[in-house]
Design a protein around this motif. Structure first.
Motif, PDB file in Angstrom:
ATOM      1  N   LEU A 299      20.273  19.793  15.772  1.00 49.68           N
ATOM      2  CA  LEU A 299      20.711  17.896  15.164  1.00 49.68           C
ATOM      3  C   LEU A 299      19.573  17.034  15.669  1.00 49.68           C
ATOM      4  O   LEU A 299      19.506  17.447  16.579  1.00 49.68           O
ATOM      5  N   LYS A 300      19.222  16.072  14.908  1.00 49.09           N
ATOM      6  CA  LYS A 300      18.570  15.269  15.081  1.00 49.09           C
ATOM      7  C   LYS A 300      18.675  14.016  14.565  1.00 49.09           C
ATOM      8  O   LYS A 300      19.729  14.335  13.339  1.00 49.09           O
ATOM      9  N   ALA A 301      18.624  12.507  15.217  1.00 49.50           N
ATOM     10  CA  ALA A 301      18.561  11.547  14.169  1.00 49.50           C
ATOM     11  C   ALA A 301      16.998  11.141  13.961  1.00 49.50           C
ATOM     12  O   ALA A 301      16.328  11.514  14.065  1.00 49.50           O
ATOM     13  N   VAL A 302      16.797  10.783  12.442  1.00 54.07           N
ATOM     14  CA  VAL A 302      15.269  11.114  12.387  1.00 54.07           C
ATOM     15  C   VAL A 302      15.751   9.835  11.410  1.00 54.07           C
ATOM     16  O   VAL A 302      17.063   9.049  10.392  1.00 54.07           O
ATOM     17  N   SER A 303      14.490   9.410  10.180  1.00 51.79           N
ATOM     18  CA  SER A 303      14.631   8.066   9.415  1.00 51.79           C
ATOM     19  C   SER A 303      14.318   8.247   7.856  1.00 51.79           C
ATOM     20  O   SER A 303      13.662   9.218   7.786  1.00 51.79           O
ATOM     21  N   ALA A 304      15.173   7.666   6.872  1.00 53.03           N
ATOM     22  CA  ALA A 304      15.015   7.914   5.479  1.00 53.03           C
ATOM     23  C   ALA A 304      13.280   7.888   5.038  1.00 53.03           C
ATOM     24  O   ALA A 304      13.009   6.821   4.899  1.00 53.03           O
ATOM     25  N   ASP A 305      12.790   9.039   4.615  1.00 53.99           N
ATOM     26  CA  ASP A 305      11.857   8.785   4.043  1.00 53.99           C
ATOM     27  C   ASP A 305      12.092   8.193   2.287  1.00 53.99           C
ATOM     28  O   ASP A 305      13.418   7.885   1.868  1.00 53.99           O
ATOM     29  N   ALA A 306      11.005   7.823   1.772  1.00 50.74           N
ATOM     30  CA  ALA A 306      11.022   7.233  -0.096  1.00 50.74           C
ATOM     31  C   ALA A 306      12.105   8.529  -0.405  1.00 50.74           C
ATOM     32  O   ALA A 306      12.616   7.430  -1.406  1.00 50.74           O
ATOM     33  N   GLU A 307      11.668   9.207  -0.624  1.00 46.29           N
ATOM     34  CA  GLU A 307      12.507  10.492  -1.234  1.00 46.29           C
ATOM     35  C   GLU A 307      13.658  10.421  -0.692  1.00 46.29           C
ATOM     36  O   GLU A 307      14.897  10.774  -1.556  1.00 46.29           O
ATOM     37  N   MET A 308      13.678  10.497   0.452  1.00 44.68           N
ATOM     38  CA  MET A 308      15.150  10.939   0.172  1.00 44.68           C
ATOM     39  C   MET A 308      15.661   9.758   0.274  1.00 44.68           C
ATOM     40  O   MET A 308      17.517  10.426  -0.248  1.00 44.68           O
ATOM     41  N   ALA A 309      15.566   9.064   0.758  1.00 43.43           N
ATOM     42  CA  ALA A 309      16.679   7.461   0.113  1.00 43.43           C
ATOM     43  C   ALA A 309      16.885   6.938  -1.106  1.00 43.43           C
ATOM     44  O   ALA A 309      17.906   7.372  -1.797  1.00 43.43           O
ATOM     45  N   ALA A 310      15.705   7.835  -2.277  1.00 42.33           N
ATOM     46  CA  ALA A 310      16.398   7.557  -3.571  1.00 42.33           C
ATOM     47  C   ALA A 310      17.423   8.409  -4.081  1.00 42.33           C
ATOM     48  O   ALA A 310      18.162   7.978  -4.287  1.00 42.33           O
ATOM     49  N   LEU A 311      17.185  10.021  -3.517  1.00 38.79           N
ATOM     50  CA  LEU A 311      18.125  10.959  -3.855  1.00 38.79           C
ATOM     51  C   LEU A 311      19.833  10.793  -3.453  1.00 38.79           C
ATOM     52  O   LEU A 311      20.430  10.257  -3.724  1.00 38.79           O
ATOM     53  N   LEU A 312      19.783   9.601  -1.633  1.00 40.39           N
ATOM     54  CA  LEU A 312      21.314   9.555  -1.610  1.00 40.39           C
ATOM     55  C   LEU A 312      21.333   8.218  -1.155  1.00 40.39           C
ATOM     56  O   LEU A 312      22.876   7.134  -1.166  1.00 40.39           O
ATOM     57  N   ALA A 313      20.287   7.075  -2.520  1.00 38.15           N
ATOM     58  CA  ALA A 313      20.860   6.148  -2.556  1.00 38.15           C
ATOM     59  C   ALA A 313      20.894   4.778  -1.198  1.00 38.15           C
ATOM     60  O   ALA A 313      21.950   4.240  -0.934  1.00 38.15           O
ATOM     61  N   ILE A 314      19.802   4.826  -0.543  1.00 39.76           N
ATOM     62  CA  ILE A 314      20.234   4.074   0.390  1.00 39.76           C
ATOM     63  C   ILE A 314      19.163   3.724   0.889  1.00 39.76           C
ATOM     64  O   ILE A 314      17.591   4.233  -0.399  1.00 39.76           O
ATOM     65  N   GLN A 315      18.283   2.971   1.643  1.00 39.11           N
ATOM     66  CA  GLN A 315      17.088   2.452   1.755  1.00 39.11           C
ATOM     67  C   GLN A 315      16.131   3.342   2.810  1.00 39.11           C
ATOM     68  O   GLN A 315      16.894   3.880   3.945  1.00 39.11           O
ATOM     69  N   PRO A 316      14.791   3.051   2.509  1.00 36.72           N
ATOM     70  CA  PRO A 316      14.418   4.315   3.313  1.00 36.72           C
ATOM     71  C   PRO A 316      13.754   3.537   4.857  1.00 36.72           C
ATOM     72  O   PRO A 316      14.725   2.406   4.967  1.00 36.72           O
ATOM     73  N   GLY A 317      14.051   4.037   5.366  1.00 38.83           N
ATOM     74  CA  GLY A 317      14.072   3.794   6.924  1.00 38.83           C
ATOM     75  C   GLY A 317      16.209   4.129   7.824  1.00 38.83           C
ATOM     76  O   GLY A 317      15.683   4.045   8.998  1.00 38.83           O
ATOM     77  N   HIS A 318      16.583   4.014   6.839  1.00 36.98           N
ATOM     78  CA  HIS A 318      17.412   4.236   7.204  1.00 36.98           C
ATOM     79  C   HIS A 318      18.185   5.533   8.064  1.00 36.98           C
ATOM     80  O   HIS A 318      17.600   6.798   7.586  1.00 36.98           O
ATOM     81  N   PRO A 319      19.105   5.445   8.863  1.00 38.84           N
ATOM     82  CA  PRO A 319      19.197   6.845  10.137  1.00 38.84           C
ATOM     83  C   PRO A 319      19.608   7.611   9.581  1.00 38.84           C
ATOM     84  O   PRO A 319      21.092   7.702   8.696  1.00 38.84           O
ATOM     85  N   LEU A 320      19.171   8.690   9.900  1.00 37.83           N
ATOM     86  CA  LEU A 320      19.795   9.964   8.927  1.00 37.83           C
ATOM     87  C   LEU A 320      20.279  11.245  10.605  1.00 37.83           C
ATOM     88  O   LEU A 320      19.447  11.693  11.013  1.00 37.83           O
ATOM     89  N   LEU A 321      21.345  11.810   9.622  1.00 39.77           N
ATOM     90  CA  LEU A 321      21.346  13.326  10.702  1.00 39.77           C
ATOM     91  C   LEU A 321      21.332  13.992   9.997  1.00 39.77           C
ATOM     92  O   LEU A 321      21.272  14.379   9.277  1.00 39.77           O
ATOM     93  N   SER A 322      20.090  14.659  11.061  1.00 42.55           N
ATOM     94  CA  SER A 322      19.361  15.795   9.988  1.00 42.55           C
ATOM     95  C   SER A 322      20.050  17.464  11.141  1.00 42.55           C
ATOM     96  O   SER A 322      19.799  17.518  12.152  1.00 42.55           O
ATOM     97  N   VAL A 323      20.772  18.007   9.964  1.00 40.39           N
ATOM     98  CA  VAL A 323      21.301  19.224  10.887  1.00 40.39           C
ATOM     99  C   VAL A 323      20.468  20.399  10.290  1.00 40.39           C
ATOM    100  O   VAL A 323      20.574  20.919   8.703  1.00 40.39           O
ATOM    101  N   GLU A 324      19.749  21.198  10.513  1.00 39.75           N
ATOM    102  CA  GLU A 324      19.160  22.060  10.364  1.00 39.75           C
ATOM    103  C   GLU A 324      20.189  23.270  10.885  1.00 39.75           C
ATOM    104  O   GLU A 324      20.624  24.025  11.749  1.00 39.75           O
TER     105      GLU A 324
END
Lengths: 242, 242
Positions: free
Chosen positions: B187-212
């Motif tokens: 697990l890591k904390a990351v910032s949403a890039d434009a593509e992620m933001a569009a798919l999740l309906a949030i703003q770019p830069g929004h913090p996301l929990l990355s789970v690999e």
DNA sequence: CAGTGGTCTAGACCACACT
DNA sequence: GTGTGGTCTAGACCACTGC
């Protein structure tokens, strides 16, 4: 209804647990041998064995063949922090040198409502709050706030904490007889605000892994609330599922 | 040196494991009773019992008193997703309605180097990639990319996935005989890039929990790589430590 | 009722650590 | 060697499920 059937080994487990709780055997000590306990409780060795098996499974006790069964402790475990799941990314298993600890703040105050609720205190009860930064290789990695019930940790001061080497939970065992037995963590991703950013030497808005931990002693009594912010650029939170 | 001493019950455990692996008993089936297995392997019931105890501990098998011992399965477990640690914040334990699943993409391609390495494939081997969004109450919560070895999941298509209800791992069991047995998450904390933001309906830069997640079948063979991004505004990743 | 897993016992013996 | 935990057995009986 309510058959309330309880296997003998469960009852034995409870009895042993009570002794652990009462401090009859201290962390790191060996407990009596299986045959001794069998004699004490008037059951067979196999029954004691099954009871101890469960205690070992719960990490309350550690078996060592040929030597005995020992009360688990947060000290002298070659892993530095039993509950810390933050590991360096690099595949290398090299032990990242011990964490450098800087205490920012250490004070007593009346428990805020949410803290009181989680610790099972009344709002306004005394709590000890510690804020500190953990660094690896001089690079800040964790900022955390720790809340402890003031009544239980009466004599705990900044000096004690600052001079201590070794895991904080080991100090709790030695100084206050409080053994942390299990914990529940709640993880979220957040953005650093100005204060966090300053303390962690990063930019505001930087993503951080928020880790809230509620740690319990025996009998599911909550004893510590910890709110951590982890930098996960070169480290990650590791978890195993099964 | 190399005493290579192996208790009898461990050998029995291996034998049972081999049968599970070979598909002698399918997920959900009952395995032979302890006495039958004891007779088959020419050991006492107690020895079989200890072997099965360990298998049950590893979640490979489920015991049900009076009924029998069953091969564990990701289907028909009243918990929807055994490996999903994302829970709603609200103290309420109400079962958040089943996740709505939208598949964004499903294609075959040559494995990128990092994916190949983690899945134990050669770089360039065929892999199936699935990208999808999970929502709760029509609100996006998870964006994930899933990579599967192309050779093993030969007939898997978007249609199959789209029409399927129930856990994906249950489908893997039923259609491909692949049982996910354990997994490791990073697990890591990351910032949403434009593509992620569009798919999740949030703003770019929004913090996301990355789970690999790297999920394994029997014998520690990696079978699925999953990279998820979790929105943690009203949900959290839950973990228990002991 | 029969069949399953779960408990409990008593005793023999094995592997390991210390002295 | 002695004492510890670890393995294995054989058999009796208990608790739960379903016929």
């Amino acid at each position: 209804m309510a058959p309330a059937f309880s296997p003998l080994y469960q009852q034995i487990k409870s009895l042993i647990l009570r002794s652990l709780q009462a401090g009859e055997w201290k962390p790191g000590d060996t407990i009596p041998s299986e045959l001794e306990l069998a004699a004490r409780f008037k059951v067979s060795q196999g029954t004691v064995r099954k009871a101890i098996d469960e205690l070992a499974n719960d990490n309350l006790v550690v078996r060592r063949q040929g030597k005995g069964t020992f009360v688990a402790t947060h000290a002298e475990q070659h892993i530095q922090y039993r509950f810390l799941r933050l590991l360096p990314d690099s595949g290398s298993l090299k032990t990242q040198g011990p964490a450098e600890r800087r205490i920012i703040e250490c004070r007593r105050l009346r428990a805020p409502a949410d803290v009181a609720r989680q610790l099972g205190l009344r709002s306004g009860d005394s709590v000890l709050q510690v804020r500190r930064v953990l660094s690896f290789s001089s690079t800040p990695a964790i900022l955390e706030d720790i809340w402890l019930p003031g009544a239980t940790f009466k004599g705990l001061t900044l000096e004690t904490l600052a001079h201590d080497k070794g895991p904080m939970y080991a100090l709790f065992e030695a100084q206050f007889g409080v053994r942390m037995v299990r914990a529940v963590e709640t993880l979220k991703a957040v953005s650093a605000d100005a204060e966090m950013a300053a303390l962690l030497a990063i930019q505001p808005g930087h993503p951080l892994l928020s880790v809230e931990r509620l740690a319990y002693t025996y009998n599911d009594v909550p004893m510590e609330l910890r709110r951590g912010l982890y930098l996960t650029e070169s480290r990650h939170y590791h978890n195993e599922l099964s």
